[in-house]
Enzyme design. Structure first.
Site, PDB file in Angstrom:
ATOM      1  N   GLY A  21      35.129  67.898 136.299  1.00 57.77           N
ATOM      2  CA  GLY A  21      35.013  68.079 134.856  1.00 57.77           C
ATOM      3  C   GLY A  21      35.929  67.195 134.043  1.00 57.77           C
ATOM      4  O   GLY A  21      36.470  67.638 133.047  1.00 57.77           O
TER       5      GLY A  21
ATOM      6  N   SER B 110      38.050  72.510 138.562  1.00 53.95           N
ATOM      7  CA  SER B 110      39.169  73.358 138.898  1.00 53.95           C
ATOM      8  C   SER B 110      40.317  73.077 137.955  1.00 53.95           C
ATOM      9  O   SER B 110      40.701  71.938 137.747  1.00 53.95           O
ATOM     10  CB  SER B 110      39.609  73.078 140.338  1.00 53.95           C
ATOM     11  OG  SER B 110      40.868  73.656 140.544  1.00 53.95           O
TER      12      SER B 110
ATOM     13  N   VAL C 121      44.884  60.105 129.004  1.00 53.51           N
ATOM     14  CA  VAL C 121      45.607  59.007 128.375  1.00 53.51           C
ATOM     15  C   VAL C 121      44.755  58.530 127.204  1.00 53.51           C
ATOM     16  O   VAL C 121      43.633  58.969 127.023  1.00 53.51           O
ATOM     17  CB  VAL C 121      45.880  57.850 129.352  1.00 53.51           C
ATOM     18  CG1 VAL C 121      46.828  58.285 130.434  1.00 53.51           C
ATOM     19  CG2 VAL C 121      44.594  57.356 129.959  1.00 53.51           C
TER      20      VAL C 121
ATOM     21  N   LYS D  89      37.977  51.089 116.368  1.00 54.96           N
ATOM     22  CA  LYS D  89      38.387  49.914 117.127  1.00 54.96           C
ATOM     23  C   LYS D  89      37.424  48.780 116.801  1.00 54.96           C
ATOM     24  O   LYS D  89      36.210  48.942 116.917  1.00 54.96           O
ATOM     25  CB  LYS D  89      38.353  50.246 118.616  1.00 54.96           C
ATOM     26  CG  LYS D  89      38.556  49.029 119.496  1.00 54.96           C
ATOM     27  CD  LYS D  89      38.514  49.390 120.978  1.00 54.96           C
ATOM     28  CE  LYS D  89      38.570  48.106 121.802  1.00 54.96           C
ATOM     29  NZ  LYS D  89      38.404  48.373 123.233  1.00 54.96           N
TER      30      LYS D  89
ATOM     31  N   PRO E  48      36.595  39.845 119.330  1.00 52.24           N
ATOM     32  CA  PRO E  48      36.020  40.722 118.315  1.00 52.24           C
ATOM     33  C   PRO E  48      34.731  41.381 118.778  1.00 52.24           C
ATOM     34  O   PRO E  48      33.972  40.810 119.553  1.00 52.24           O
ATOM     35  CB  PRO E  48      35.732  39.755 117.155  1.00 52.24           C
ATOM     36  CG  PRO E  48      35.450  38.450 117.835  1.00 52.24           C
ATOM     37  CD  PRO E  48      36.212  38.427 119.139  1.00 52.24           C
TER      38      PRO E  48
ATOM     39  N   GLN F 238      24.600  45.448 104.121  1.00 51.24           N
ATOM     40  CA  GLN F 238      24.191  44.053 103.982  1.00 51.24           C
ATOM     41  C   GLN F 238      25.218  43.150 104.651  1.00 51.24           C
ATOM     42  O   GLN F 238      26.341  43.557 104.903  1.00 51.24           O
ATOM     43  CB  GLN F 238      24.133  43.697 102.494  1.00 51.24           C
ATOM     44  CG  GLN F 238      23.256  44.609 101.651  1.00 51.24           C
ATOM     45  CD  GLN F 238      21.785  44.315 101.869  1.00 51.24           C
ATOM     46  OE1 GLN F 238      21.376  43.158 101.841  1.00 51.24           O
ATOM     47  NE2 GLN F 238      20.996  45.352 102.103  1.00 51.24           N
TER      48      GLN F 238
ATOM     49  N   THR G 218      35.867  49.348 129.648  1.00 56.30           N
ATOM     50  CA  THR G 218      34.509  49.551 130.138  1.00 56.30           C
ATOM     51  C   THR G 218      34.316  50.839 130.933  1.00 56.30           C
ATOM     52  O   THR G 218      33.189  51.155 131.314  1.00 56.30           O
ATOM     53  CB  THR G 218      34.103  48.373 131.039  1.00 56.30           C
ATOM     54  OG1 THR G 218      35.182  48.117 131.943  1.00 56.30           O
ATOM     55  CG2 THR G 218      33.826  47.143 130.220  1.00 56.30           C
TER      56      THR G 218
ATOM     57  N   ILE H  99      34.404  54.121 130.249  1.00 55.97           N
ATOM     58  CA  ILE H  99      33.488  55.100 129.668  1.00 55.97           C
ATOM     59  C   ILE H  99      32.095  54.506 129.556  1.00 55.97           C
ATOM     60  O   ILE H  99      31.094  55.194 129.740  1.00 55.97           O
ATOM     61  CB  ILE H  99      34.016  55.547 128.288  1.00 55.97           C
ATOM     62  CG1 ILE H  99      35.172  56.499 128.545  1.00 55.97           C
ATOM     63  CG2 ILE H  99      32.913  56.174 127.443  1.00 55.97           C
ATOM     64  CD1 ILE H  99      35.517  57.384 127.414  1.00 55.97           C
TER      65      ILE H  99
END
Lengths: 511, 511
Positions: free
Chosen positions: B14, B41, B49, B80, B98, B150, B346, B348
Site C-alpha cells: 500500500g 501492513s 519523501v 513544478k 523545461p 492562448q 519518472t 510515479i
C-alpha cells in the site's frame, strides 16, 4: 593533584544496567585523567531485557548522554508513552489511566483536583481522566511533543517517556560507550579475588584465566549479584509479604491495529499482565504469584490474552521483590537487578538504574572509600526503594477485587504505615502529599488513588471561593480545551513516520 | 460480465504504487462484479519523501476525476515547471530542463533548428528563453493555464511536487470511497497453483488467506510475488547507471517555494531538492563504490538550505527492471517492476503508465499471453526510454574531477542512445518516436545543457527567410517575457487556490 583517584572502574555485566552505566560514565567521567572503564560481559549469559517501558525521567538520562531523540527512537524501535492504562485493577471491567504530566489547570493557587472534587460533590459526572491531555490523546493513539511556547495550552506540559526494545537499547548504548572509550571484554567470570585484609574486590578472573583488576567494581550482573551478594554478602530485604508476585512469563506478539502511546497493565487472577506496543511488535508478560497459580496456567493465561500471534515461546523469569540491604559495600556498587527488584508495574526498573548511576556520580568515591558517603548512598537508595514500594502496594491494596485468593490476600494486607498514612490523609482531606522529593509526584498519587477507587471526603476550602456554577463552567471549559487539543494531535504512527523515526521502513518511490 | 471475467483483484502493498493502482481500478473496474482488495501492513512503513512528477500526472488525475485543488491541499503540493540542473555539464554549470515546448515550429521545422541557425549567425541567449515554463520558473511565477488558454500561456505545462506519504493517504481515501477493500496484515506465504504456477492466494500472519485471480505486486524492491514467489528475474543496469544508494531528509523551507525541482551534481552522485508547501524534500543519490554512506550523508546535510526536520533515511537499490513486468497472473507496479533513479522524476510516471496499459489490455481469467506480451513489450520500452534519457545526463559531461565522473564519461552507452547523440551532434536532429515519454524539447534542452553542440543545423531551414525568422523569434521571446511578468508568483497562486490548511494552533485555557 591528589593521589587516591580511582583509576580503573570495572563494570560486571552488560545488560541494560551495564551499558547504561558504561555510557553515562564515559560521558561524565570520560575526561578524568587516567580513568579507565572496562565492561566485562559474556555472550553466553543472556540478558533479562524484555520490552521495556520507561517514565519521563529517561529524558534526563538521554539528555545527559546527548542522544538525538529521533535517532534513538529509530534505533530501538521505540514508541512514545503518555502513561499507563490500568484495566481490571479496581474491579473487573474498570479502567483508568495513570498519566504523565498534569490534570487540568491549577486555579486560585490550589491544585486542580480540589476543584474537580468539588465538581464531583456538585454532581458533575466527568472522570478525572477527561482532564488529562495525556490520557485523552493516549487513548486515541495520538502523540505530539510538548509546546512550551504555548504556556496556556495543555500541550505545554504534556510529559512523555518511551517504550523500547531493551536489547536494542543496550546495543545502542554500547555503541555510545565504546565510542566514549569504554573497553569491552568478552568473558565469563569464574572467580573473584578479594583482599585478605580489607575484603575489597581486587580483580575478577575470567574463564580463560585473564584477571581484570580495578579500584571500583559496578555489579550489573543481575539478580544473583555476583559481587555484591555472592562475595560481599550485602543481604537482601525481602518484600514478598507486600508484593507477593515472584515470577513472570514474557512473550512478544505481533502488533494489532490498536497502537496507543500507553503501556497497559491488566489485572489477572494471580497477578497482572503488561502490554507494551513497540514499533515492530508488542511486548507482553504476566507477572504472578507462584503461590497462587502454576507456571503452566500462567503461560496459558498469557497466551490467551495476546492481541496478535505470539512470536516466541513464553520465557519464564523468577524474582523476589525487595532490595539489597546495602547497594554499596566496600568498593562494589550494585546497579540494576543486582541492587534489587520491584515488579515493573510502574516501569521503574530503568529508572532505578538511572538514579543509581546519578547517585554514584554525585558520590563518586576516591580510593579511600569514605564510609560517610557510602552510608549516605545506601540510605538514599533504600529510601527510593521504599517510596516506590509504597506506590506499588497502593495498586494492590486499594482494590475491590475479591474474586481470587490472590486478590483477597492483597486487599486484606495491612499496608506499610507510610502508605496507610498517605491514603488516610487523602481520604479525609483531599490532600495529596509528596515527601522528600520522592519519584512519584502528586499527579501520580492522585491518579492511582482516585483510579483505585479511594474517595476523598473533603477538598481544599479555597475551592469554595468560586461560585458553584463558575466551578462547573470552568471544569467544562478545561475538558473542552483538552479534548480539542487531543483531536489536533497527529496519530503516533504518522508522527513517527513523518519525522523519520519509524524503524524498518522501506523506501517507496522517491523523487 | 461473462464466465471468464476477473472477479477478484488483489493488490499487494500500500505505498504510492499500491494506492495509485487501487484508486484507478476502483474507477475502471466499477462494474458490479470485480472486487479489488489491497493488503498492506502498518508494520512495514513507506517512506514519504518529497516526490516530484512530470506533466502526464495531470491526465491521471483527470481520468480519476480528482479535483486538482483538493489534491494539492491534501498533499502539501506545489507546482513544478521543470528541473534545474546544477554542476552537471561541468562544475559551475547550470541549465534548465523545461516542461512544455520551446518556441513555435515553423512550416514543419522544429523550433530548435531555427534557433541553431540563428546561433550560427550571432550570439544568442539560451534556448530556454523560448520556453514559457523556464521563463516563468526563473521568476518564481506560476498560473494554471485554463483549457482555453492562448499562446503563450498554453505552453505552461506543469506537474507537481508533493508529499508521497500524503499522496498515498489521499488516494487511499479515494479508493476506499470507490469500494476498494483494505486488509491490514503481513503476508507470510504465497500459494501457487501446482499445475499452472499461478498465484492462487496469499496467507497473512494471522492465518487469513486471501485468494485472487489477478495479483498486482506493489510490494516494493523485494517483489514479494513477482520475484520471491515467481522468480521472474531482474535485468541489472548498474553498469550504465552506477548509483545504488540514496539518503533522504526533509528540511525547513528557507524562503518561498520555487516552481521547479533542482538537481545538483556532487562528486559521486547528485542531490535532489523538492520544495513543498510545508518543507523542502532533499536527497542524495550516490554510488556506494565511490563514496561511503557516512560521507554521502555529510554531503547531503552540508548542502541543505534549512535545518533538517527528520532523521535522514537510507535506502539501497539496484537500477534495472524486472524481466517481465507481468508474469503469469501477477503484474508488478512501482519498485517491484524496476527502478531508475529519480533524476527525471519518472518513478510515479512509470506506475501510472503501467496502470494505464494494464487497463488497456485488461485480462480475463483465461490470461491470454497476447495481452501479457503486449504489456511487457510496452513497459520494457517505457523503462528503456527513461533509462537512456537518464544515461545521457551522466555520459554527456565535461566533469572529470572524480573517479565517479570519469567512470560515467567512459561507459559504453546503449546503441540507440549513441545514435541519438550522433544525430544531434551532426545536424541537431532529434528523431523521437511518436509515443515516447520525453518530447523533443526535453532531448534538446538536456543535450544542449550538457554541451552536446550540433556541428550544423538542418539544411531545410535555409528555405526560410533569415530576417523574418529572426524577427519572429524576437517577438516570441518578448511574448514569453511579458507573460511571465504578468503572472502571479507561485506562492500567491497557491495561497489563492490550493494552500494546505495550516495546522490549527491548539486551543488554550482562558481562565
Amino acid at each position: 593533584m591528589r593521589t587516591d583517584l580511582i583509576e580503573k572502574v570495572v563494570i560486571v555485566g552488560g545488560g541494560t544496567a551495564g551499558w547504561m552505566t558504561a555510557a553515562a560514565m564515559a560521558k561524565v567521567l570520560g575526561n578524568m585523567p587516567g580513568l579507565q572503564i572496562e565492561l566485562v560481559e559474556s555472550d553466553e549469559i543472556g540478558t533479562v531485557g524484555v520490552g521495556e517501558a520507561t517514565i519521563p525521567q529517561i529524558n534526563l538520562f538521554n539528555a545527559l548522554l546527548g542522544l538525538d531523540e529521533r535517532e534513538f527512537v529509530r534505533a530501538t524501535n521505540a514508541t512514545y508513552k503518555l502513561g499507563i492504562e490500568f484495566r481490571d485493577w479496581t474491579r473487573i471491567g474498570h479502567k483508568y489511566v495513570h498519566p504523565f504530566g498534569f490534570y487540568g489547570l491549577d486555579m486560585l493557587g490550589i491544585e486542580f483536583h480540589h476543584h474537580w472534587l468539588k465538581g464531583q460533590a456538585l454532581g458533575d459526572p466527568h472522570p478525572l481522566d477527561e482532564y488529562s491531555l495525556g490520557v485523552v490523546a493516549g487513548m486515541k493513539g495520538r502523540f505530539a511533543h510538548p509546546r512550551p511556547d504555548l504556556p496556556n495550552s495543555p500541550l505545554s506540559r504534556i510529559a512523555y517517556a518511551f517504550q523500547f526494545d531493551a536489547a536494542l537499547y543496550a546495543k545502542y548504548l554500547r555503541g555510545l560507550a565504546e565510542n566514549g572509550g569504554v573497553r569491552r571484554t568478552e568473558g565469563r567470570i569464574v572467580d573473584v579475588l578479594q583482599n585478605g585484609q580489607t575484603g575489597f574486590i581486587e580483580a575478577v578472573t575470567l574463564q580463560d584465566g585473564r584477571e581484570i583488576a580495578g579500584d571500583l567494581f559496578l555489579d550489573c550482573s543481575g539478580f544473583r549479584g555476583l559481587l555484591i551478594e555472592q562475595k560481599l554478602g550485602a543481604g537482601f530485604e525481602d518484600w514478598s509479604k507486600w508484593l507477593p508476585c515472584d515470577r513472570a512469563m514474557a512473550v512478544p506478539c505481533e502488533l494489532s491495529d490498536d497502537q496507543q502511546p500507553l503501556t497497559r497493565s491488566t489485572a489477572r487472577p494471580a497477578g497482572w499482565q503488561w502490554r507494551i506496543p513497540l514499533q515492530h511488535r508488542t511486548g507482553n508478560g504476566y507477572v504472578y504469584s507462584s503461590a497462587h497459580v502454576s507456571d503452566d496456567e500462567a503461560a496459558e493465561t498469557l497466551l490467551a490474552n495476546l492481541d496478535g500471534k505470539a512470536l516466541a515461546d513464553p520465557r519464564p523469569l523468577r524474582f523476589l521483590a525487595g532490595h539489597r540491604r546495602k547497594a554499596w559495600v566496600k568498593n562494589v556498587v550494585a546497579i540494576g537487578l543486582a541492587g534489587g527488584f520491584l515488579e515493573p508495574l510502574e516501569s521503574t526498573s530503568i529508572h532505578l538504574i538511572q538514579t543509581g548511576i546519578a547517585r554514584l556520580m554525585t558520590w563518586f568515591p576516591t580510593r579511600s572509600f569514605d564510609e560517610v558517603q557510602i552510608d549516605r548512598y545506601n540510605q538514599l537508595t533504600v529510601q527510593e526503594y521504599v517510596d516506590i514500594r509504597d506506590f506499588l502496594v497502593l495498586h494492590y491494596s486499594a482494590t475491590e477485587r475479591d474474586d481470587s485468593d490472590f486478590w483477597n490476600y492483597c486487599r486484606t494486607l495491612e499496608p506499610p504505615d507510610s502508605l496507610a498514612n498517605k491514603i488516610d490523609i487523602f481520604r479525609r482531606t483531599g490532600r495529596v502529599i509528596r515527601e522528600h522529593e520522592e519519584l512519584f509526584t502528586e499527579t501520580s498519587w492522585l491518579a492511582v488513588m482516585v483510579g483505585q477507587g479511594i474517595r476523598a471526603e473533603a477538598y481544599h476550602p479555597v475551592a469554595d471561593v468560586l461560585p458553584d456554577a463558575e466551578t462547573l463552567s470552568r471544569l467544562n471549559h478545561i475538558r473542552e480545551v483538552v479534548a480539542s487539543t487531543a483531536a489536533s494531535m497527529p496519530m503516533q504512527r504518522d508522527y513517527l513516520n513523518d519525522a523519520g523515526m519509524a524503524s524498518g521502513t522501506v523506501m517507496a518511490a522517491s523523487a | 460480465m461473462n464466465e471468464h471475467s476477473i472477479r477478484e483483484v488483489v493488490i499487494v502493498g500500500g505505498g504510492t504504487a499500491g494506492w495509485m493502482a487501487a484508486a484507478a481500478l476502483s474507477r475502471f473496474l466499477n462494474n458490479g462484479y470485480t472486487r479489488v482488495t489491497l493488503i498492506e501492513s502498518e508494520e512495514i512503513g513507506t517512506i514519504g519523501v518529497g516526490e516530484a512528477t512530470i506533466p502526464p500526472l495531470i491526465a491521471f488525475n483527470s481520468l480519476l476525476g480528482i479535483n486538482e485543488n483538493e489534491f494539492m491541499k491534501a498533499t502539501q503540493a506545489t507546482f513544478k515547471l521543470g528541473i534545474e540542473f546544477v554542476n552537471w555539464g561541468g562544475v559551475g554549470d547550470r541549465y534548465f530542463h523545461p516542461f512544455g515546448s520551446m518556441g513555435q515550429d515553423l512550416q514543419g521545422l522544429p523550433f530548435h533548428q531555427l534557433y541553431l541557425r540563428e546561433r550560427a549567425r550571432r550570439v544568442m541567449p539560451d534556448i530556454t528563453e523560448w520556453a514559457m515554463t523556464a521563463v516563468a520558473a526563473s521568476r518564481g511565477k506560476f498560473a494554471r493555464p485554463g483549457r482555453e488558454a492562448q499562446f503563450p500561456l498554453n505552453q505552461l505545462n506543469y506537474a507537481f511536487h508533493f508529499d508521497a506519504g500524503l499522496y498515498a493517504r489521499f488516494l487511499r481515501n479515494f479508493a476506499e470511497a470507490g469500494g476498494v477493500r483494505r486488509v491490514e496484515g503481513r503476508i507470510v506465504d504465497v500459494q501457487l497453483n501446482d499445475e499452472t504456477g499461478f498465484v492462487e492466494s496469499v496467507k497473512l500472519s494471522d492465518g487469513q488467506s486471501i485468494a485472487g485471480e489477478l495479483f498486482i505486486d506493489c510490494s516494493g524492491f523485494r517483489g514479494l510475488l513477482i520475484e520471491q514467489a515467481l522468480e521472474t528475474g531482474y535485468e541489472d543496469w548498474t553498469h550504465w547507471l552506477p548509483c545504488d544508494r540514496a539518503i533522504a531528509v526533509p528540511s525547513k523551507l528557507s524562503g518561498l517555494a520555487e516552481p521547479f525541482t533542482r538537481s545538483t551534481a556532487h562528486s559521486s552522485g547528485w542531490q535532489w531538492r523538492i520544495p513543498l508547501q510545508h518543507r523542502m524534500g532533499n536527497g542524495h543519490v550516490y554510488s556506494s563504490a565511490h563514496i561511503s554512506d557516512e560521507d554521502a550523508q555529510r554531503v547531503l546535510l552540508d548542502n541543505l538550505e534549512g535545518e533538517p526536520l527528520a532523521e535522514p533515511r537510507r535506502l539501497s537499490f539496484t537500477t534495472g527492471r524486472r524481466k517481465m513486468a507481468w508474469n503469469r497472473n501477477v503484474v508488478s507496479l512501482g519498485l517491484s517492476s524496476g527502478f531508475v533513479e529519480p533524476l527525471e522524476s519518472t518513478s510515479i510516471h512509470l506506475v501510472q503508465a503501467g496502470i494505464a496499459r494494464l487497463i488497456n489490455v485488461f485480462p480475463d481469467r483465461r490470461f491470454n499471453p497476447l495481452e501479457r506480451d503486449e504489456y511487457n513489450r510496452n513497459m520494457k520500452k517505457g523503462f528503456e526510454w527513461v533509462r537512456d534519457f537518464i544515461i545521457l545526463h551522466y555520459k554527456a559531461t565535461k566533469r572529470d574531477d572524480s573517479e565517479f565522473w570519469k567512470r560515467c564519461r567512459s561507459i559504453d552507452i546503449p546503441a540507440e542512445l549513441s545514435e541519438r547523440i550522433e544525430h544531434f551532434r551532426n545536424k541537431g536532429r532529434i528523431f523521437a518516436e511518436g509515443v515516447e515519454l520525453f518530447p523533443v524539447t526535453s532531448w534538446v534542452a538536456v543535450m544542449m545543457g550538457q554541451h552536446i553542440v550540433p556541428e550544423d543545423y538542418d539544411p531545410v531551414v535555409d528555405g526560410l527567410d533569415v530576417d523574418k525568422v529572426a524577427g519572429a523569434m524576437e517577438q516570441l521571446r518578448t511574448a514569453y517575457l511579458d507573460m511571465a511578468e504578468r503572472l502571479p508568483t507561485m506562492s500567491e497562486f497557491i495561497a489563492n487556490c490550493c494552500a494546505a490548511p495550516k495546522p490549527a494552533e491548539p486551543r488554550e485555557f482562558a481562565l
